[in-house]
Design an enzyme around this catalytic site. Structure first.
Site, PDB file in Angstrom:
ATOM      1  N   GLU A   1       0.830  -1.207   0.000  1.00  0.00           N
ATOM      2  CA  GLU A   1       0.000   0.000   0.000  1.00  0.00           C
ATOM      3  C   GLU A   1       0.865   1.257   0.000  1.00  0.00           C
ATOM      4  OE1 GLU A   1      -2.961   2.604   2.804  1.00  0.00           O
ATOM      5  OE2 GLU A   1      -3.000   0.435   3.127  1.00  0.00           O
TER       6      GLU A   1
ATOM      7  N   THR B   1      -3.427   3.071   5.512  1.00  0.00           N
ATOM      8  CA  THR B   1      -4.764   2.915   6.094  1.00  0.00           C
ATOM      9  C   THR B   1      -4.839   1.867   7.193  1.00  0.00           C
ATOM     10  OG1 THR B   1      -5.438   1.281   4.442  1.00  0.00           O
ATOM     11  CG2 THR B   1      -5.871   3.611   3.919  1.00  0.00           C
TER      12      THR B   1
ATOM     13  N   SER C   1      -0.736  -6.331   7.815  1.00  0.00           N
ATOM     14  CA  SER C   1      -0.400  -5.199   8.676  1.00  0.00           C
ATOM     15  C   SER C   1      -1.440  -5.009   9.771  1.00  0.00           C
ATOM     16  CB  SER C   1      -0.288  -3.916   7.839  1.00  0.00           C
ATOM     17  OG  SER C   1      -0.088  -2.786   8.672  1.00  0.00           O
TER      18      SER C   1
ATOM     19  N   SER D   1      -8.413  -9.081   6.802  1.00  0.00           N
ATOM     20  CA  SER D   1      -8.263  -9.962   5.645  1.00  0.00           C
ATOM     21  C   SER D   1      -8.446 -11.431   6.009  1.00  0.00           C
ATOM     22  CB  SER D   1      -6.884  -9.756   5.002  1.00  0.00           C
ATOM     23  OG  SER D   1      -5.852  -9.833   5.974  1.00  0.00           O
TER      24      SER D   1
END
Length: 316
Positions: free
Chosen positions: A135, A173, A232, A275
């Protein structure tokens, strides 16, 4: 007495919310619909989301995960992962003539749009994030130059923008909300006039899952986070529980769950990164119950109703 016989856990407390967010749901559905509509193989640049179970499931359906677009044959269908890609990757995909579906999370796209807009106005940027995370690479790759990455408070002193009149801050994010706030405070102390986003860049799902862990950590003896090592936001959940003084462990599958982690603990907190699918959470619940837990209780928490639209061209 065996390790499992020594466990006295009596209750599992489930965090709410946990698991899939709207951006992950959308990204997985994009790959599945592309496979249904166009047939295998469908190529995906980078892991669609950072979860081993999800990636292996999509591989079994015919998805092929690649890092270099040179691995994709001409005329193939390509999906960009939820983490977003740089302008250079977008350009290369166009030049190679792929049929592209962009599964970038809309909340990441919002950051990209903000960067592009302010760059036209002459702004440079400080980005708070983890070096090497896809990201971060995607966001920094929206511009050729002018984005300075800081990973911690110590990095802030080393930032050397060409000017400080037009300076803006953006954030990965999926960071720790508290860590990002601390680094942002250091950035503002050094650059008092820096421009902040109208809404924070850390996504609603990251915030909600971290808030749930804060509430849960006051009520449990140990926290188990379902999530892959590359995720993350999953790592941040485990870190947060430890900072609050509660032992915390991450599991990618039930095989990772070690009985000794639960020894002497009567209440186990269980959550999952954005996720991580619920099927893994249920498998971990069954495993902990087999070790002696007799009840499962769901926390009160925010009910997430966010849903993002799919790209055009994927209606079945």
């Amino acid at each position: 007495m065996s390790a499992e016989e020594g466990i006295v856990a009596t209750e599992i407390l489930l965090a709410e919310p946990r698991g899939f967010c709207a951006g992950v749901d959308r990204a997985i559905e994009i790959v599945e619909r592309a496979l249904q509509k166009f047939g295998a193989p469908i190529y995906v640049r980078h892991e669609i989301v950072h979860n081993t179970f999800v990636v292996n499931d999509l591989k079994s359906q015919g998805a092929i995960f690649i890092e270099d677009l040179a691995e994709v044959p001409p005329g193939a269908t390509l999906v960009f992962s939820a983490h977003g890609v740089s302008k250079a990757v977008q350009t290369e995909a166009r030049e190679r003539g792929f049929q592209v579906f962009d599964a970038t999370c809309p909340l990441v796209t919002k950051v990209h749009v903000e960067v592009a807009k302010l760059a036209k106005e002459g702004y440079e940027f400080i980005m708070i994030g983890h070096k090497g995370h896809p990201e971060v690479e995607g966001t920094m790759g929206q511009l050729d130059h002018g984005i300075h990455l800081v990973e911690d408070v110590g990095d802030v002193a080393g930032v050397q923008p060409s000017q400080s009149d037009k300076l803006a801050v953006v954030t990965q994010t999926t960071l720790s909300v508290d860590d990002a706030a601390e680094i942002t405070a250091a950035v503002k102390a050094r650059f008092p006039n820096i421009r902040e986003p109208k809404q924070q860049d850390i996504c609603y799902a990251t915030q909600n899952r971290q808030d749930a862990v804060k509430m849960m950590s006051r009520q449990v003896d140990v926290v188990i986070v379902v999530g892959s090592p590359t995720s993350s936001n999953s790592n941040r959940l485990a870190e947060l529980a430890r900072k609050l003084g509660v032992p915390s462990y991450m599991v990618d599958s039930i095989e990772d769950l070690r009985p000794e982690w639960l020894e002497g603990h009567t209440r186990v907190g269980l959550t999952a990164g954005a996720s991580a699918p619920e099927v893994l959470v249920k498998a971990v619940v069954r495993r902990i119950r087999s070790m002696g837990a007799v009840s499962v209780r769901k926390m009160d928490g925010i009910e997430e109703t966010v849903k993002f639209p799919l790209p055009k061209g994927l209606k079945l």
